[in-house]
Design a protein around this motif. Structure first.
Motif, mmCIF file in Angstrom:
data_model
loop_
_atom_site.group_PDB
_atom_site.id
_atom_site.type_symbol
_atom_site.label_atom_id
_atom_site.label_comp_id
_atom_site.label_asym_id
_atom_site.label_seq_id
_atom_site.Cartn_x
_atom_site.Cartn_y
_atom_site.Cartn_z
ATOM 1 N N LEU A 164 -23.954 -59.988 16.407
ATOM 2 C CA LEU A 164 -22.962 -59.248 15.615
ATOM 3 C C LEU A 164 -23.023 -57.745 15.847
ATOM 4 C CD1 LEU A 164 -23.229 -61.094 12.160
ATOM 5 C CD2 LEU A 164 -21.807 -61.667 14.139
ATOM 6 N N LEU A 165 -23.756 -57.316 16.862
ATOM 7 C CA LEU A 165 -23.951 -55.885 17.081
ATOM 8 C C LEU A 165 -22.650 -55.125 17.277
ATOM 9 C CD1 LEU A 165 -27.134 -55.712 19.363
ATOM 10 C CD2 LEU A 165 -26.905 -54.966 16.984
ATOM 11 N N GLU A 166 -21.654 -55.767 17.857
ATOM 12 C CA GLU A 166 -20.397 -55.069 18.136
ATOM 13 C C GLU A 166 -19.678 -54.630 16.860
ATOM 14 O OE1 GLU A 166 -17.886 -57.708 20.270
ATOM 15 O OE2 GLU A 166 -17.421 -58.954 18.536
ATOM 16 N N LEU A 167 -20.084 -55.167 15.720
ATOM 17 C CA LEU A 167 -19.447 -54.800 14.460
ATOM 18 C C LEU A 167 -19.912 -53.443 13.935
ATOM 19 C CD1 LEU A 167 -19.597 -58.202 12.509
ATOM 20 C CD2 LEU A 167 -17.683 -57.266 13.834
ATOM 21 N N PHE A 168 -21.025 -52.941 14.471
ATOM 22 C CA PHE A 168 -21.641 -51.741 13.903
ATOM 23 C C PHE A 168 -21.443 -50.522 14.800
ATOM 24 C CE2 PHE A 168 -23.856 -55.450 12.315
ATOM 25 C CZ PHE A 168 -23.826 -55.224 10.954
ATOM 26 N N THR A 169 -21.124 -49.397 14.151
ATOM 27 C CA THR A 169 -20.930 -48.136 14.863
ATOM 28 C C THR A 169 -22.249 -47.440 15.149
ATOM 29 O OG1 THR A 169 -18.738 -47.840 13.870
ATOM 30 C CG2 THR A 169 -19.807 -45.881 14.768
ATOM 31 N N ASP A 170 -23.185 -47.492 14.182
ATOM 32 C CA ASP A 170 -24.476 -46.826 14.379
ATOM 33 C C ASP A 170 -25.476 -47.343 13.356
ATOM 34 O OD1 ASP A 170 -26.339 -45.183 15.541
ATOM 35 O OD2 ASP A 170 -25.286 -43.307 15.125
ATOM 36 N N PHE A 171 -26.746 -46.980 13.568
ATOM 37 C CA PHE A 171 -27.847 -47.444 12.730
ATOM 38 C C PHE A 171 -28.719 -46.253 12.349
ATOM 39 C CE2 PHE A 171 -26.432 -50.795 15.468
ATOM 40 C CZ PHE A 171 -26.536 -51.967 14.728
ATOM 41 N N PHE A 172 -29.240 -46.274 11.113
ATOM 42 C CA PHE A 172 -30.121 -45.213 10.628
ATOM 43 C C PHE A 172 -31.363 -45.836 9.998
ATOM 44 C CE2 PHE A 172 -25.733 -43.681 10.213
ATOM 45 C CZ PHE A 172 -25.791 -42.545 11.025
ATOM 46 N N ASP A 173 -32.525 -45.178 10.210
ATOM 47 C CA ASP A 173 -33.766 -45.631 9.578
ATOM 48 C C ASP A 173 -34.443 -44.458 8.893
ATOM 49 O OD1 ASP A 173 -34.974 -44.167 11.621
ATOM 50 O OD2 ASP A 173 -35.478 -45.937 12.818
ATOM 51 N N THR A 174 -35.704 -44.622 8.515
ATOM 52 C CA THR A 174 -36.367 -43.582 7.723
ATOM 53 C C THR A 174 -36.754 -42.347 8.528
ATOM 54 O OG1 THR A 174 -38.480 -44.748 8.008
ATOM 55 C CG2 THR A 174 -37.247 -45.161 5.979
ATOM 56 N N THR A 175 -36.480 -42.328 9.822
ATOM 57 C CA THR A 175 -36.681 -41.082 10.563
ATOM 58 C C THR A 175 -35.691 -40.018 10.090
ATOM 59 O OG1 THR A 175 -35.219 -41.812 12.361
ATOM 60 C CG2 THR A 175 -37.579 -42.248 12.615
ATOM 61 N N ILE A 176 -34.613 -40.456 9.438
ATOM 62 C CA ILE A 176 -33.645 -39.499 8.896
ATOM 63 C C ILE A 176 -34.028 -39.077 7.482
ATOM 64 C CG2 ILE A 176 -31.936 -40.995 7.723
ATOM 65 C CD1 ILE A 176 -29.810 -39.376 9.376
ATOM 66 N N GLY A 177 -34.936 -39.828 6.852
ATOM 67 C CA GLY A 177 -35.389 -39.482 5.514
ATOM 68 C C GLY A 177 -35.550 -40.698 4.626
ATOM 69 N N ASN A 178 -36.196 -40.475 3.485
ATOM 70 C CA ASN A 178 -36.439 -41.515 2.493
ATOM 71 C C ASN A 178 -35.124 -42.008 1.895
ATOM 72 O OD1 ASN A 178 -37.112 -42.634 -0.229
ATOM 73 N ND2 ASN A 178 -39.192 -42.059 0.345
ATOM 74 N N LYS A 179 -35.025 -43.307 1.690
ATOM 75 C CA LYS A 179 -33.767 -43.881 1.191
ATOM 76 C C LYS A 179 -33.489 -43.543 -0.273
ATOM 77 C CE LYS A 179 -32.367 -47.870 2.510
ATOM 78 N NZ LYS A 179 -32.357 -49.347 2.542
ATOM 79 N N LYS A 180 -34.477 -43.008 -0.970
ATOM 80 C CA LYS A 180 -34.274 -42.625 -2.363
ATOM 81 C C LYS A 180 -34.116 -41.113 -2.512
ATOM 82 C CE LYS A 180 -36.763 -46.695 -4.001
ATOM 83 N NZ LYS A 180 -37.927 -47.234 -4.750
ATOM 84 N N ASP A 181 -33.895 -40.432 -1.405
ATOM 85 C CA ASP A 181 -33.714 -38.982 -1.372
ATOM 86 C C ASP A 181 -32.254 -38.681 -1.027
ATOM 87 O OD1 ASP A 181 -33.691 -36.278 -0.885
ATOM 88 O OD2 ASP A 181 -35.323 -36.302 0.570
ATOM 89 N N SER A 182 -31.573 -37.951 -1.877
ATOM 90 C CA SER A 182 -30.155 -37.654 -1.632
ATOM 91 C C SER A 182 -29.949 -36.882 -0.336
ATOM 92 C CB SER A 182 -29.570 -36.870 -2.810
ATOM 93 O OG SER A 182 -30.184 -35.603 -2.930
ATOM 94 N N GLY A 183 -30.969 -36.107 0.067
ATOM 95 C CA GLY A 183 -30.851 -35.344 1.307
ATOM 96 C C GLY A 183 -30.665 -36.227 2.525
#
Length: 310
Positions: free
Chosen positions: A179-198
């Protein structure tokens, strides 16, 4: 449910996707049953970590994984983290592997979501997917709904505490196929904590649309709150096996049980909550306090994450 999925966004009155240009989905408890992670992925990683390290020890990728875990263990020791298992930087192959295995099992027992741990787990799962020992399980409404959403011009993204590689492995090896073709991009915690608004503000910048044009789906209220503070629309997904939501959660957020509900809901009050009239928002003072702490946060140490590990 199939009837809901066949309705177009324009036909739904009102559609929860009205005005939405980008949809961000969490994985565990949102697109994928919690049981799949706890009963399939976690045990596979724990049972195979030693054999994987022994087999791949000299690979550059594995050495990078070990180095990241060594650095994290040293930081944990310096920070006084209770129970940390140290990993020596020098010693025999066998001694280092044993220490890494013990550290990984300790982190998993503590339900930590560190980037170093997630990276190694993703590499172990990769072999399981390649050999066919692992097939990702999705809720049955997810694939058809995402397919229609994409066909109607909405870009779909993933934000998970699992590594980007692990995310792609999961959606590329589902029981329904690739199903990869359905997704534009992926993000993980290298961008930051999931409970942080930043973290969500950074994602908004990368997606390139206004925050109010983004809908975030998660099973974790703290994540929905953080996304709302960043200006995104947020909705909670209630699935079998997920943690029970409180009355306050139902008051503050739209709650759906299926992706099919995105194509229309007769409850105008729910729609108003989605639009942000009472969508987990906090006052400006709370937002300022959150922003002050962002620079000091280490994404690698996001132990406070939800149980989204895939």
């Amino acid at each position: 449910m199939e009837g809901q999925q066949k309705r177009t966004i324009d036909e739904a009155e009102p559609s929860l996707l009205e005005g939405v240009k980008a949809l961000i989905v969490d994985i565990e408890g949102t697109t994928t049953p919690i049981g799949f992670v706890k009963e399939t992925l976690f045990p596979y990683a724990e049972e195979n970590v030693e054999s994987f390290l022994t087999k791949r020890y000299d690979d550059e990728e594995t050495q990078q994984d070990i180095k990241a875990l060594q650095e994290l263990a040293a930081k944990d020791k310096a920070d006084g983290v209770e129970g940390v298992v140290e990993i020596p930087k020098e010693g025999s192959k066998e001694d280092i592997i044993k220490a890494v295995v013990d550290n990984v099992k300790w982190q998993m027992d503590e339900d930590r979501k560190t980037t170093a741990l997630k990276q190694l787990q993703g590499h172990i799962w990769r072999e399981g997917y390649k050999t066919g020992q692992i097939k990702a399980e999705l809720f049955e409404d997810v694939g058809p709904a995402l397919q229609q959403i994409v066909e109607e011009g909405v870009n779909v993204y993933v934000y998970s505490s699992g590594s980007v590689e692990a995310q792609k492995l999961l959606f590329g090896n589902t029981e329904e196929g690739d199903l990869l073709e359905l997704f534009t991009d992926f993000f993980d915690t290298t961008i930051g904590n999931k409970k942080d608004s930043g973290s969500y503000k950074k994602i908004v910048e990368k997606i390139g649309v206004s925050p109010e044009e983004i809908l975030f789906l998660t099973d974790t209220p703290e994540e929905a709150t953080a996304a709302s503070k960043a200006g995104l629309r947020s909705a909670l997904v209630a699935r079998d096996g997920n943690e029970e939501l409180t009355e306050e959660h139902f008051q503050n957020f739209l709650v759906i049980e299926s992706f099919g509900e995105l194509f229309g809901d007769d409850d105008d009050e729910d729609y108003k909550r989605l639009e942000g009239e009472d969508n987990g928002e906090v006052d400006d003072e709370d937002e300022d306090e959150d922003d002050l702490g962002e620079e000091e946060e280490e994404p690698e140490d996001d132990e406070g994450e939800d149980e989204d590990d895939a």
